[in-house]
Design a protein around this motif. Structure first.
Motif, PDB file in Angstrom:
ATOM      1  N   LEU A  33       0.884  -1.196  -0.022  1.00 45.76           N
ATOM      2  CA  LEU A  33       0.162  -0.121   0.007  1.00 45.76           C
ATOM      3  C   LEU A  33       0.727   1.357   0.001  1.00 45.76           C
ATOM      4  CD1 LEU A  33      -3.116   0.390   0.400  1.00 45.76           C
ATOM      5  CD2 LEU A  33      -2.587   1.205   2.741  1.00 45.76           C
ATOM      6  N   LEU A  34       1.901   1.340   0.761  1.00 43.08           N
ATOM      7  CA  LEU A  34       2.797   2.230   1.038  1.00 43.08           C
ATOM      8  C   LEU A  34       3.370   2.522  -0.298  1.00 43.08           C
ATOM      9  CD1 LEU A  34       4.595   2.095   4.384  1.00 43.08           C
ATOM     10  CD2 LEU A  34       2.811   3.651   3.822  1.00 43.08           C
ATOM     11  N   GLU A  74       2.615   1.605  -3.419  1.00 45.93           N
ATOM     12  CA  GLU A  74       1.830   2.115  -4.415  1.00 45.93           C
ATOM     13  C   GLU A  74       1.491   3.441  -4.443  1.00 45.93           C
ATOM     14  OE1 GLU A  74       0.966   0.221  -7.438  1.00 45.93           O
ATOM     15  OE2 GLU A  74       2.549  -0.732  -6.531  1.00 45.93           O
ATOM     16  N   SER A  75       1.117   3.957  -3.344  1.00 46.95           N
ATOM     17  CA  SER A  75       0.817   5.340  -3.121  1.00 46.95           C
ATOM     18  C   SER A  75       1.932   6.124  -3.195  1.00 46.95           C
ATOM     19  CB  SER A  75       0.075   5.645  -1.407  1.00 46.95           C
ATOM     20  OG  SER A  75       0.964   5.331  -0.689  1.00 46.95           O
ATOM     21  N   SER A  76       2.952   6.163  -2.714  1.00 47.41           N
ATOM     22  CA  SER A  76       4.131   6.829  -2.662  1.00 47.41           C
ATOM     23  C   SER A  76       4.665   6.784  -4.354  1.00 47.41           C
ATOM     24  CB  SER A  76       5.196   6.311  -1.822  1.00 47.41           C
ATOM     25  OG  SER A  76       5.850   5.393  -2.237  1.00 47.41           O
ATOM     26  N   ALA A  96       2.711   6.912  -6.845  1.00 42.04           N
ATOM     27  CA  ALA A  96       1.873   7.764  -7.579  1.00 42.04           C
ATOM     28  C   ALA A  96       2.164   9.208  -7.227  1.00 42.04           C
ATOM     29  CB  ALA A  96       0.489   7.656  -6.977  1.00 42.04           C
ATOM     30  N   SER A  97       2.616   9.451  -5.759  1.00 47.51           N
ATOM     31  CA  SER A  97       2.990  10.986  -5.512  1.00 47.51           C
ATOM     32  C   SER A  97       4.489  11.267  -6.011  1.00 47.51           C
ATOM     33  CB  SER A  97       2.950  11.041  -3.875  1.00 47.51           C
ATOM     34  OG  SER A  97       4.370  10.732  -3.388  1.00 47.51           O
ATOM     35  N   TYR A 133       7.634   3.652   2.292  1.00 47.88           N
ATOM     36  CA  TYR A 133       7.323   4.710   1.559  1.00 47.88           C
ATOM     37  C   TYR A 133       8.195   5.340   0.461  1.00 47.88           C
ATOM     38  CZ  TYR A 133       4.241   8.702   0.387  1.00 47.88           C
ATOM     39  OH  TYR A 133       3.441   9.868  -0.170  1.00 47.88           O
TER      40      TYR A 133
END
Ligand SMILES: [Zn+2]
Length: 171
Positions: free
Chosen positions: A52-53, A55-57, A59-60, A129
């Motif tokens: 999860l970490l 994938e979200s990072s 994108a950022s 992250y």
């Protein structure tokens, strides 16, 4: 110390902060608040929090790369220094690209004052992250996803965190 965040527009009266380059709205998150969110997610997702970490990072990070590119910085050296600057302005810490071999596609990144190493879940940190973030940066350059290994970590009493990114030959 500088009090001005040059990459953001702040409409103080209406409570709106926007990224000047992308126009995207953003907001300030405190470390304690972020740590609480990460801990909550860890409870729900257990070890899958790493994915999860990441994938979200990822994108950022692509957002940052895009924002930097919109300023017309297509030259690798300028892009890296703009990325480093943006990373610091986000309050994540200080980046040092200690190795960048564009022929072998090997990148070594040091992070001083790593925010994600200061957030703890027992003994472990949330440096994952950054693995996602740097993968995003790597993909932006090499158009392939890397193998990322954190070879040094502030959480293990090293003076900085260090990430080694190399081509993934197994995919
Ligand atoms: Zn670390």
């Amino acid at each position: 110390m500088v009090l001005l965040l040059t990459n953001y527009e702040f409409d103080e009266k209406n409570g709106i902060i926007k990224d000047k380059a992308t126009g995207e709205r953003c907001f300030i998150v405190y470390k304690n608040g972020m740590e609480a969110i990460f801990k909550g997610l860890s409870r729900i997702f257990d070890s899958r929090i790493d994915i999860l970490l990441r994938e979200s990072s990822l994108a950022s990070s692509k957002n940052i790369a895009e924002s930097v590119r919109k300023k017309g910085k297509n030259n690798v050296k300028l892009l890296l220094s703009a990325y480093t600057e943006r990373f610091a302005q986000n309050g994540f810490g200080r980046l040092e690209i200690s190795e960048f071999d564009s022929d072998k596609a090997i990148v070594r990144i040091r992070v001083w004052n790593n925010l994600f190493a200061e957030m703890r879940q027992g003994e472990s940190t949330y440096c994952r992250y950054l693995e996602g973030m740097f993968s995003g940066l790597y993909e932006d350059f090499f158009h392939a996803s890397p193998v990322v290994k954190e070879v040094k970590c502030i959480g293990k009493r090293d003076t900085y965190c260090e990430f080694l990114l190399a081509p993934n030959f197994f995919r």
